[in-house]
Design a protein around this motif. Sequence first.
Motif, short mmCIF file in Angstrom:
data_model
loop_
_atom_site.label_atom_id
_atom_site.label_comp_id
_atom_site.label_asym_id
_atom_site.label_seq_id
_atom_site.Cartn_x
_atom_site.Cartn_y
_atom_site.Cartn_z
N ALA A 128 -11.26 -0.01 21.21
CA ALA A 128 -9.79 -0.58 21.35
C ALA A 128 -9.71 -2.00 21.74
O ALA A 128 -8.54 -2.56 21.76
CB ALA A 128 -9.00 0.38 22.26
N HIS A 129 -10.87 -2.51 22.55
CA HIS A 129 -10.85 -3.89 23.08
C HIS A 129 -11.32 -4.96 22.17
O HIS A 129 -11.44 -5.95 22.29
CB HIS A 129 -11.72 -3.69 24.33
CG HIS A 129 -13.20 -3.61 24.12
ND1 HIS A 129 -13.68 -2.23 23.80
CD2 HIS A 129 -14.29 -4.36 24.41
CE1 HIS A 129 -14.92 -2.50 23.75
NE2 HIS A 129 -15.19 -3.56 24.13
N LEU A 130 -11.69 -4.37 20.94
CA LEU A 130 -12.41 -5.13 19.94
C LEU A 130 -11.47 -5.47 18.68
O LEU A 130 -10.37 -4.67 18.46
CB LEU A 130 -13.69 -4.56 19.27
CG LEU A 130 -14.74 -4.44 20.30
CD1 LEU A 130 -15.75 -3.94 19.52
CD2 LEU A 130 -15.17 -5.59 21.05
N THR A 131 -11.68 -6.75 18.47
CA THR A 131 -10.93 -6.92 17.03
C THR A 131 -11.24 -6.23 15.68
O THR A 131 -12.54 -5.72 15.98
CB THR A 131 -11.02 -8.68 16.50
OG1 THR A 131 -12.36 -8.93 16.32
CG2 THR A 131 -10.75 -9.40 17.62
N TRP A 132 -10.64 -6.12 14.67
CA TRP A 132 -10.96 -5.41 13.61
C TRP A 132 -12.29 -5.98 13.07
O TRP A 132 -13.32 -5.09 12.84
CB TRP A 132 -10.01 -5.58 12.39
CG TRP A 132 -8.89 -4.91 12.66
CD1 TRP A 132 -7.47 -5.66 12.58
CD2 TRP A 132 -8.33 -3.45 12.64
NE1 TRP A 132 -6.45 -4.66 12.83
CE2 TRP A 132 -7.08 -3.46 12.71
CE3 TRP A 132 -9.30 -2.52 12.54
CZ2 TRP A 132 -6.57 -1.95 12.90
CZ3 TRP A 132 -8.72 -1.04 12.67
CH2 TRP A 132 -7.51 -1.05 12.86
N GLU A 133 -12.88 -7.25 13.00
CA GLU A 133 -14.10 -7.51 12.32
C GLU A 133 -15.09 -7.37 13.47
O GLU A 133 -16.03 -7.14 13.08
CB GLU A 133 -13.84 -9.28 12.04
CG GLU A 133 -13.56 -10.15 13.08
CD GLU A 133 -12.04 -10.27 13.30
OE1 GLU A 133 -11.57 -11.26 13.45
OE2 GLU A 133 -11.06 -9.35 12.78
N GLU A 134 -14.78 -7.43 14.58
CA GLU A 134 -15.77 -7.14 15.73
C GLU A 134 -16.30 -5.67 15.82
O GLU A 134 -17.30 -5.36 15.76
CB GLU A 134 -15.24 -7.52 16.94
CG GLU A 134 -15.35 -9.01 17.43
CD GLU A 134 -14.29 -9.41 18.73
OE1 GLU A 134 -14.48 -10.49 18.95
OE2 GLU A 134 -13.78 -8.36 19.14
N ALA A 135 -15.14 -4.86 15.42
CA ALA A 135 -15.37 -3.47 15.54
C ALA A 135 -16.22 -3.07 14.13
O ALA A 135 -17.24 -1.95 14.27
CB ALA A 135 -13.89 -2.44 15.47
#
Length: 438
Positions: free
Chosen positions: A189-196
């Motif tokens: 939940a703490h990451l952006t879409w691209e980070e995830a």
Amino acid sequence: MIEAVAGGASAEELASLPVPDAYLAAHTRAEDAADYEGRPTEEKDIRKTVHLDEVPMPELAPDEALVAVMASAINYNTVWSALFEPLSTFRFLPQMRKEGPWGARHDQPYHVLGSDASGVIVRTGSAVRRWAVGDRVVVATAYLDGQDPASQQDGMLAADQKAWGFETNFGGLAHFTVVKVNQLMPKPAHLTWEEAACNPLCAGTAYRMLVSPNGAGMKQGDVVLIWGATGGLGGYAVQYVRNGGGIPVGVVGSGAKADLLRELGCEAVVNRSELTAAAEGAPEQEQWREMGRLIRRQVGEDPHIVFEHVGRQTFGASVFLARRGGTVVTCGSSTGYMHQFDNRYLWMKLKRIVGSHGANYQEAYEANRLIQMGRVVPTLSAVYPLEEVAEAAYSVQRNDHIGKVGVRVLAPGDDCGVEDPALRERVGEERIRLFRDR
């Protein structure tokens, strides 16, 4: 549907909207394979074979979910697919017909690429119980049928285990992807879409190699030599070794990468560009001996474990450098599959070679849990829009990147999708973006 997903529509709205008959996807085409047959690898430019166009929407099987892809990432298997080597993906897809009509869907004259994804579930098959439309997810890579008895011991032992988006169709570099329900995991939940999106394949693979009992059996105090330590796999390996009480020794090829490693927490670094024996063209074993001396000078011991994925260029050194009774754990061979090594250093010094491939569902879930907790951070270094996916893949083919190369798909912009800013603040923006801000 696409506008609703990008706009953050509710589960009820997503369920009420029709699924399109076709969707935009990065794919290879069977007709291109013949053009590349027999040509040297160095003459192949995958920008010519990665196409971006619409493909038909496949029907959903009972144990599958349709995910609208917010972001994806490039893995080396995407490069292999676009090179049609060492084997063309179009030799894999016809084998899916053995699995019946649902498997036969994969045998198409096009292959939708991509073995990483983050996104939103927009449809579920009739047998799906634990997931629902609207759930935010990331996708594990192993694609297997849980009806194989071996999968109850270890999913990676299942005879029909495949890499989704590489040995199967309908991968993650597209507006939509089809995945089995036992590939779904909660999006951190703490990451952006691209980070995830950039984590599942490499983070899961490194977890199995080092942390899982199916891998090298790393324990506290183990010295672990990590080739390509600022790459997609290596960056996660460094973090697992540190978290597990081990001593990572990272191998890199430049001073800038050495600096990044130290910021990641890897204090012992071997910079290959500074090795005297290599610069002077000394025999390979003298180069390896220099590496061994440098490792012992920094940590006092030879490696218990060598984290190997480079292949032909490094495997002989890996066997040589592991200590007596040590382990070489390998998950791939990006520089070539045919390895040569002096077997005396293996048998006379009682070393082991452990083969490791991907991650089973539990291993992938545990790796994702560590990322959800902020104990492991992404290795994302660059993001391309889907429209530039061929260029993104080409950057990996040239190996001119660090960490993982991400691809933004339906996410409306970079840095979207964070649901837990408080956790993000605790982990630290600087640490989360360590690879990105180089």
